[in-house]
Write a protein that holds these residues in place. Structure first.
Motif, PDB file in Angstrom:
ATOM      1  N   VAL A 147     -27.146 -25.742   9.171  1.00 30.97           N
ATOM      2  CA  VAL A 147     -27.368 -26.397   7.869  1.00 30.97           C
ATOM      3  C   VAL A 147     -26.061 -26.511   7.086  1.00 30.97           C
ATOM      4  O   VAL A 147     -25.901 -27.430   6.300  1.00 30.97           O
ATOM      5  CB  VAL A 147     -28.404 -25.638   7.010  1.00 30.97           C
TER       6      VAL A 147
ATOM      7  N   LYS B  61     -26.790 -23.674  15.873  1.00 27.24           N
ATOM      8  CA  LYS B  61     -28.230 -23.949  15.892  1.00 27.24           C
ATOM      9  C   LYS B  61     -29.029 -22.665  16.055  1.00 27.24           C
ATOM     10  O   LYS B  61     -30.028 -22.458  15.370  1.00 27.24           O
ATOM     11  CB  LYS B  61     -28.556 -24.915  17.043  1.00 27.24           C
TER      12      LYS B  61
ATOM     13  N   LEU C  28     -24.843 -29.755   8.018  1.00 25.35           N
ATOM     14  CA  LEU C  28     -25.753 -30.879   7.766  1.00 25.35           C
ATOM     15  C   LEU C  28     -25.919 -31.147   6.270  1.00 25.35           C
ATOM     16  O   LEU C  28     -26.183 -32.271   5.867  1.00 25.35           O
ATOM     17  CB  LEU C  28     -27.123 -30.599   8.403  1.00 25.35           C
TER      18      LEU C  28
ATOM     19  N   GLY D 204     -30.702 -37.173  13.577  1.00 24.94           N
ATOM     20  CA  GLY D 204     -31.033 -35.759  13.447  1.00 24.94           C
ATOM     21  C   GLY D 204     -31.773 -35.206  14.650  1.00 24.94           C
ATOM     22  O   GLY D 204     -32.508 -34.228  14.536  1.00 24.94           O
TER      23      GLY D 204
ATOM     24  N   LEU E  37     -31.773 -31.602  15.430  1.00 22.15           N
ATOM     25  CA  LEU E  37     -30.957 -30.959  14.397  1.00 22.15           C
ATOM     26  C   LEU E  37     -31.757 -30.825  13.117  1.00 22.15           C
ATOM     27  O   LEU E  37     -31.683 -29.807  12.430  1.00 22.15           O
ATOM     28  CB  LEU E  37     -29.715 -31.801  14.107  1.00 22.15           C
ATOM     29  N   LYS E  38     -32.491 -31.901  12.790  1.00 20.11           N
ATOM     30  CA  LYS E  38     -33.262 -31.885  11.545  1.00 20.11           C
ATOM     31  C   LYS E  38     -34.741 -31.856  11.890  1.00 20.11           C
ATOM     32  O   LYS E  38     -35.151 -32.465  12.884  1.00 20.11           O
ATOM     33  CB  LYS E  38     -32.946 -33.159  10.743  1.00 20.11           C
TER      34      LYS E  38
END
Lengths: 284, 275
Positions: free
Chosen positions: B112, B106, B115, B270, B273-274
């Motif tokens: 990514v 992160k 992900l 997410g 995370l997103k």
């Protein structure tokens, strides 16, 4: 390809570059006080206190955990040293271990981080002499180690009886340990190229030296075969002297301890000075 | 020699959508191997150093607390201590693996990379958790083998050892994932390690039988999953347990199910995370 005409200017240029690095304006005199203070205090000590929660409170919590475990699990059948409470016996070692580990970790991690991120040039470009560089790293780490020691010691003083407190022994051995591990961390930080080099030294040298040093047991408890080996561990003298200063129980002579630690500090300081002067692993 | 353009044309023409079926096995395996190679690459730091530290703990605790032929739980103090220390090493390393993997990814932005590929939330949870479990079990095995040189370890109930080793590694791998996803900086995860994981792994019966605790804390211990995993794991070696074994099995299974759901939900939504 390179004839005498091409070689000569290069040599001159590199010499000029070298002498430029060593040169600094005469107004700095012999000792660049402001540069040293910036390096020592702003880069070293303030950086540490900015992460106050985990760098100060982390060692405090783990020290107190050790004390709690020993308090609950202690052996009523066999006292460690007759007449001395087990907690009273181990607390000085735990304080000193906190000092040593913090001083080492701070110096080594700071240097490895700066080298990996390329920020080491910020220090090398500054008008600091090799000795000032070494002193900045080692002394700031020693200061951080001592502040952890003060915090853990202060917390321990609430519930442990330090009645035979001898300030000169306590201060002397605390400062010597902090300096020794600050210098060791600086030299290891210069040598290490990656994080796992650093953690190999930490896991295979610093932690064993700290744990097998009589922090948690009297040498009487050791099997015969190992008893004389412990006298080769400098941390043993440090912990023994520090403990003598706090609770008045010693297993070796203080003067031998001071001599061993003093000699090691001097040796490491000379080594570190030399490494900064030649730019070991930090100059191309 | 074909020009890059031709090469591109050829590959584009032969490209079609690959159907993966319900589980992306290749993706899952790749993610798992990435997690395993990540710690094997620095095995001195991730396997040998924990092993040495744990053996040192065994030495100092049995020297400091074991004297006078002391017996705990019907066995020598060192034999009592060894399973607890193996468990402590497994727990700390499973947690460190998943939490550091996620926090580093992160902070550096390469999260990514896990992900973007066609991996579902369940596959992400399983792949990363299995990586953490692998490290925990490998450290446990290394520490256990190292201890055989110093302590006469006996095996009383191998299935209990296996169950609790797997469940404890999984539990801490999942906790590490949840902590890693929640943390935004290294400070956060360091705080979780220092103030939650280390105290729990130290104080839940690694070094002592909980009979020595004051009555209030004995009651508290019976609500602590860390206590059941150490107790059940130790039972597998010495055949003596402080708490109920059945409750221990149930607590470990249910708590892991709960943690799995949380971690899965975090990947699915997410969370942190997103964007």
């Amino acid at each position: 390809m390179s004839g005498p005409h091409t070689v000569a200017p290069q040599t001159v240029a590199s010499k000029a570059l070298l002498s430029f690095r060593a040169w600094r304006p005469p107004s700095y005199r012999r000792f660049n006080g402001r540069g040293f203070w910036t390096h020592y205090y702003h880069r070293g000590v303030l950086r540490f206190f900015r992460f106050g929660l985990e760098l100060l409170v982390g060692p405090l919590v783990s020290s107190l955990l050790f004390v709690m475990v020993f308090a609950v699990a202690q052996n009523e059948r066999a006292a460690m040293v007759p007449g001395i409470d087990l907690i009273q016996f181990i607390v000085p070692g735990i304080i000193l271990y906190g000092i040593a580990h913090t001083a080492f970790e701070n110096a080594a991690a700071m240097l490895v981080f700066e080298k990996m991120e390329g920020m080491i040039t910020d220090v090398q470009m500054a008008p600091l002499s090799p000795l000032e560089l070494l002193a900045g790293y080692a002394l700031s780490s020693a200061t951080c180690g001592l502040s952890v020691g003060l915090l853990v010691g202060g917390a321990a003083a609430i519930f442990v009886d330090f009645s035979s407190f001898d300030a000169s022994l306590v201060l002397g051995f605390a400062v010597a340990t902090a300096l020794f591990f600050g210098l060791l961390g600086t030299v290891v930080g210069l040598w290490a190229e990656r994080w796992d080099h650093y953690s190999a030294v930490e896991g295979f040298v610093v932690v064993p030296l700290g744990l097998l040093s009589g922090t948690f047991f009297s040498i009487e408890r050791l099997p015969e075969a190992f008893r004389e080996w412990i006298f080769y561990n400098p941390v043993f003298y440090a912990i023994d002297g520090f403990r003598a200063g706090l609770i008045g129980h010693a297993e070796s002579s203080h003067s031998v301890g001071f001599a061993v630690l003093g000699g090691l500090i001097l040796g490491l300081a000379l080594l570190g000075w030399r490494l900064f002067a030649v730019g070991y692993k930090i100059k191309p | 020699m074909s020009s890059p353009m031709e090469h591109q044309n050829v590959s584009l023409a032969s490209t079609s959508v690959r159907h993966m079926g319900p589980v992306n096995w290749r993706g899952l395996w790749t993610l798992y191997m990435k997690e395993v190679r990540r710690f094997l690459n620095v095995f001195t730091q991730t396997l040998l150093a924990p092993m040495v530290t744990t053996l040192l703990f065994l030495a100092i605790f049995s020297l400091a607390l074991g004297g006078g032929g002391r017996q705990v739980g019907g066995v020598d103090f060192a034999v009592f201590l060894a399973p607890g220390l193996i468990m402590m090493a497994m727990v700390q390393n499973s947690f460190a693996n998943t939490s550091s993997s996620l926090v580093i990814a992160k902070v550096q932005g390469n999260i990514v990379d896990i992900l973007m590929p066609p991996l579902s939330a369940a596959e992400l949870t399983l792949g990363i958790a299995a990586g953490g479990m692998t490290r925990g079990l490998m450290v446990g095995l290394a520490v256990g083998l190292g201890m055989l040189f110093f302590v006469p370890l006996q095996i009383h109930a191998p299935l209990f050892i296996l169950f609790h080793a797997v469940m404890a590694s999984l539990m801490l791998a999942l906790l590490g994932m949840i902590g890693g996803i929640w943390s935004e900086k290294f400070d956060h995860i360091a705080a979780v390690t220092n103030f939650v994981i280390t105290p729990f792994s130290f104080l839940s019966g690694t070094f002592y039988s909980i009979e020595r605790l004051p009555p209030v804390w004995q009651t508290v211990a019976h609500f602590n999953p860390f206590f059941y995993m150490i107790d059940g794991f130790r039972y597998g070696f010495i055949g003596h347990a402080d708490g109920s074994l059945t409750i221990g099995l149930a607590v470990m299974a249910l708590f892991n199910l709960f943690l799995w759901t949380v971690a899965h939900r975090m990947f699915a939504t997410g969370y942190r995370l997103k964007p």
